[in-house]
Design an enzyme around this catalytic site. Structure first.
Site, mmCIF file in Angstrom:
data_model
loop_
_atom_site.group_PDB
_atom_site.id
_atom_site.type_symbol
_atom_site.label_atom_id
_atom_site.label_comp_id
_atom_site.label_asym_id
_atom_site.label_seq_id
_atom_site.Cartn_x
_atom_site.Cartn_y
_atom_site.Cartn_z
ATOM 1 N N SER A 1 139.762 55.653 82.733
ATOM 2 C CA SER A 1 141.016 55.554 83.481
ATOM 3 C C SER A 1 141.665 54.220 83.164
ATOM 4 O O SER A 1 140.983 53.181 83.136
ATOM 5 C CB SER A 1 140.757 55.675 84.982
ATOM 6 N N GLU A 2 142.963 54.234 82.923
ATOM 7 C CA GLU A 2 143.643 53.031 82.445
ATOM 8 C C GLU A 2 143.609 51.879 83.444
ATOM 9 O O GLU A 2 143.784 50.722 83.058
ATOM 10 C CB GLU A 2 145.091 53.343 82.086
ATOM 11 N N ASN A 3 143.352 52.173 84.731
ATOM 12 C CA ASN A 3 143.289 51.098 85.707
ATOM 13 C C ASN A 3 141.971 50.328 85.652
ATOM 14 O O ASN A 3 141.771 49.381 86.401
ATOM 15 C CB ASN A 3 143.532 51.627 87.125
#
Length: 220
Positions: free
Chosen positions: A45-47
């Site tokens: 996940s990019e976060n």
């Protein structure tokens, strides 16, 4: 089964053993709930998360752990948490086998528009986020999108009308009605939903479709 679930279930079938897969906001993050037990895939996940599972039950939510959409996730044995710099080093460095992204529009050249600027005084579309990085960094781009807008307008177009996130980037489009592959020759209709006909898909798609003799039936 609603359209979003159908799309997410079919998208999860693209996951193969050993893959590192990013899931974007919207329908893509739902795919984490439908991965086959026999498939060993690592979700990113990019976060700033590498290695996570499906959405937990209400009584199992850990408030500090969420996906790119802000939805709670389950941790797995190898879950790693890190900063955005590390996350985007993975993305931009070409370490992701696939990303699954939502979109506002996609066209027959593989162009994609998945963000929008303010469109009325008090209404705003989603911002660019990390999509542009994912679209050039991941090895395979899968777009999950409802086939038509709420007003019936097609989302799969001859040419995108909105600001592009990337050009010639998309490899596969999955809707509740069809699975469409983007090729050098154009969009190839690979699968249709069980209760759908080829004629219906063509009618609801602005883009030109190449219709092979062996169009398969989608499974969910």
């Amino acid at each position: 089964m609603n359209a979003r679930e159908r799309i997410a279930r079919r998208a999860a079938q693209e996951f193969k053993d050993g893959m590192f897969v990013n899931l974007g906001i919207g329908i893509p993050v739902l795919a984490a709930n439908y991965i086959a037990e026999e498939v060993d895939v690592t979700l990113q996940s990019e976060n700033g998360i590498l290695g996570f599972g499906p959405n937990p039950e209400v009584n199992e939510v850990e408030q500090c752990f969420c996906n790119a959409a802000g939805d709670p996730i389950t941790r797995v044995l190898d879950t790693s948490i890190f900063d955005l710099q590390t996350s985007f080093s993975m993305i931009r460095g070409g370490h992701l086998d696939m990303t699954v992204l939502g979109a506002l529009e996609v066209d027959q050249e593989g162009n994609i528009a998945n963000w929008a600027l303010p469109y009325t005084e008090n209404a705003y579309g989603p911002g660019p986020g990390g999509a542009m990085d994912l679209l050039v960094g991941a090895k395979k781009i899968v777009v999950t999108i409802t086939h038509n807008a709420k007003n019936g307008a097609p989302k799969i177009l001859k040419k995108c009308t909105m600001n592009l996130s990337a050009k010639n980037a998309v490899d596969l489009i999955i809707t509740e009605l069809a699975v469409i592959e983007v090729t050098e020759k154009g969009l190839v209709l690979k699968e249709i939903a069980p209760e759908t006909t080829v004629e219906e898909v063509v009618l609801k798609t602005e883009a030109d479709l190449i219709i092979p003799d062996d169009v398969k039936t989608m499974s969910f």
